[in-house]
Write a protein that holds these residues in place. Structure first.
Motif, PDB file in Angstrom:
ATOM      1  N   GLN A  29      24.460 -16.538  -7.164  1.00  0.00           N
ATOM      2  CA  GLN A  29      23.997 -17.866  -6.794  1.00  0.00           C
ATOM      3  C   GLN A  29      24.789 -18.929  -7.529  1.00  0.00           C
ATOM      4  N   MET A  30      24.982 -20.039  -6.854  1.00  0.00           N
ATOM      5  CA  MET A  30      25.715 -21.159  -7.425  1.00  0.00           C
ATOM      6  C   MET A  30      24.853 -22.402  -7.271  1.00  0.00           C
ATOM      7  N   HIS A  46      21.117 -24.139  -4.245  1.00  0.00           N
ATOM      8  CA  HIS A  46      22.018 -22.997  -4.123  1.00  0.00           C
ATOM      9  C   HIS A  46      22.812 -23.113  -2.825  1.00  0.00           C
ATOM     10  N   VAL A  47      24.131 -22.989  -2.952  1.00  0.00           N
ATOM     11  CA  VAL A  47      25.028 -22.994  -1.800  1.00  0.00           C
ATOM     12  C   VAL A  47      25.972 -21.812  -1.932  1.00  0.00           C
ATOM     13  N   ARG A  48      26.613 -21.441  -0.814  1.00  0.00           N
ATOM     14  CA  ARG A  48      27.536 -20.302  -0.832  1.00  0.00           C
ATOM     15  C   ARG A  48      28.924 -20.685  -1.305  1.00  0.00           C
ATOM     16  N   GLN A  49      29.409 -21.858  -0.872  1.00  0.00           N
ATOM     17  CA  GLN A  49      30.780 -22.255  -1.189  1.00  0.00           C
ATOM     18  C   GLN A  49      30.916 -23.760  -1.050  1.00  0.00           C
ATOM     19  N   SER A  56      45.106 -31.674  -8.024  1.00  0.00           N
ATOM     20  CA  SER A  56      45.870 -30.461  -8.307  1.00  0.00           C
ATOM     21  C   SER A  56      45.909 -29.536  -7.088  1.00  0.00           C
ATOM     22  N   GLY A  57      45.387 -29.999  -5.954  1.00  0.00           N
ATOM     23  CA  GLY A  57      45.381 -29.229  -4.712  1.00  0.00           C
ATOM     24  C   GLY A  57      43.962 -28.973  -4.248  1.00  0.00           C
ATOM     25  N   ALA A  58      43.797 -28.791  -2.954  1.00  0.00           N
ATOM     26  CA  ALA A  58      42.468 -28.487  -2.404  1.00  0.00           C
ATOM     27  C   ALA A  58      42.129 -27.042  -2.767  1.00  0.00           C
ATOM     28  N   PHE A  59      40.842 -26.802  -3.105  1.00  0.00           N
ATOM     29  CA  PHE A  59      40.446 -25.440  -3.440  1.00  0.00           C
ATOM     30  C   PHE A  59      38.991 -25.211  -3.104  1.00  0.00           C
ATOM     31  N   GLY A  60      38.637 -23.934  -2.945  1.00  0.00           N
ATOM     32  CA  GLY A  60      37.262 -23.546  -2.657  1.00  0.00           C
ATOM     33  C   GLY A  60      36.589 -23.042  -3.915  1.00  0.00           C
ATOM     34  N   ILE A  61      35.302 -23.297  -4.019  1.00  0.00           N
ATOM     35  CA  ILE A  61      34.519 -22.881  -5.182  1.00  0.00           C
ATOM     36  C   ILE A  61      33.463 -21.889  -4.701  1.00  0.00           C
ATOM     37  N   LEU A  62      33.462 -20.712  -5.298  1.00  0.00           N
ATOM     38  CA  LEU A  62      32.467 -19.679  -5.026  1.00  0.00           C
ATOM     39  C   LEU A  62      31.704 -19.388  -6.313  1.00  0.00           C
ATOM     40  N   PRO A  63      30.560 -18.672  -6.235  1.00  0.00           N
ATOM     41  CA  PRO A  63      29.887 -18.270  -7.471  1.00  0.00           C
ATOM     42  C   PRO A  63      30.870 -17.513  -8.371  1.00  0.00           C
ATOM     43  N   ASN A  64      30.719 -17.648  -9.664  1.00  0.00           N
ATOM     44  CA  ASN A  64      31.574 -17.012 -10.671  1.00  0.00           C
ATOM     45  C   ASN A  64      32.988 -17.562 -10.688  1.00  0.00           C
ATOM     46  N   ASP A 100      30.386 -22.324 -16.793  1.00  0.00           N
ATOM     47  CA  ASP A 100      30.288 -20.873 -17.020  1.00  0.00           C
ATOM     48  C   ASP A 100      29.126 -20.236 -16.276  1.00  0.00           C
ATOM     49  N   ASP A 101      28.024 -20.969 -16.111  1.00  0.00           N
ATOM     50  CA  ASP A 101      26.822 -20.415 -15.486  1.00  0.00           C
ATOM     51  C   ASP A 101      26.854 -20.503 -13.963  1.00  0.00           C
ATOM     52  N   SER A 102      28.024 -20.753 -13.389  1.00  0.00           N
ATOM     53  CA  SER A 102      28.235 -20.879 -11.934  1.00  0.00           C
ATOM     54  C   SER A 102      27.641 -22.147 -11.345  1.00  0.00           C
ATOM     55  N   SER A 103      27.219 -23.085 -12.177  1.00  0.00           N
ATOM     56  CA  SER A 103      26.752 -24.356 -11.634  1.00  0.00           C
ATOM     57  C   SER A 103      27.961 -25.265 -11.399  1.00  0.00           C
ATOM     58  N   VAL A 104      27.830 -26.119 -10.405  1.00  0.00           N
ATOM     59  CA  VAL A 104      28.913 -27.027 -10.017  1.00  0.00           C
ATOM     60  C   VAL A 104      28.337 -28.423  -9.859  1.00  0.00           C
ATOM     61  N   GLN A 105      29.028 -29.405 -10.434  1.00  0.00           N
ATOM     62  CA  GLN A 105      28.632 -30.799 -10.259  1.00  0.00           C
ATOM     63  C   GLN A 105      29.812 -31.572  -9.695  1.00  0.00           C
TER      64      GLN A 105
END
Length: 160
Positions: A29-30, A46-49, A56-64, A100-105
């Motif tokens: 979970q993220m 919680h979202v998947r991605q 620095s470029g477009a990128f995708g964020i996943l859990p972990n 580190d805990d897979s949270s994203v802001q």
């Protein structure tokens, strides 16, 4: 010889840590928070991605995902929700923090759902910014106009 042994131990420790961490997967979970000055769009949901445009470029964020700090550039943030729906938001600028805990802001200067954008108004913004850039006489005015052109181009692209 002692240096080689230390180097090998260090490499093995790093490899061990990487193997324990594993790869991102949809089963993890993220927690995702996304806000702008005018509205909070997600608050530790919680979202998947999440796909983001950064300098620095477009990128995708996943859990972990590897902990990261990035600066948003004008463009579209795409959120892939747990239920399978996808939401897209235009952002003017901001920052992304992956912990580190897979949270994203994501904290955006300005953000708006893409479906609320007006393609004619976006083209008008771009045209006006290009005009200001061509008539700018000082370095400061040129820099401000160049930023406005970049945002206008991203707006037009988001509307397509």
């Amino acid at each position: 010889m002692a240096f080689l042994a230390r180097s090998t131990r260090s490499t093995l420790r790093g490899l061990s840590l990487a193997l324990r961490r594993g790869y991102a997967s949809d089963t993890n979970q993220m927690g995702f928070t996304f806000a702008a000055g005018n509205q909070v769009y997600y608050n530790n949901q919680h979202v998947r991605q999440v796909d983001v445009p950064s300098f620095s470029g477009a990128f995708g964020i996943l859990p972990n995902h590897v902990p990261t700090l990035a600066v948003l550039k004008p463009g579209v943030v795409t959120v892939f929700e747990e239920g399978g729906s996808t939401k897209r938001f235009f952002v003017s600028s901001g920052s992304v923090t992956i912990n580190d805990d897979s949270s994203v802001q994501i904290i955006a200067e300005e953000a708006v759902p893409v479906e609320q954008l007006d393609s004619n108004a976006a083209r008008e913004v771009l045209s006006r910014a290009q005009s200001e850039l061509s008539s700018a006489s000082t370095d400061e005015a040129k820099a401000e106009a160049a930023i406005a052109v970049e945002v206008g181009e991203a707006l037009v692209k988001a509307c397509e």
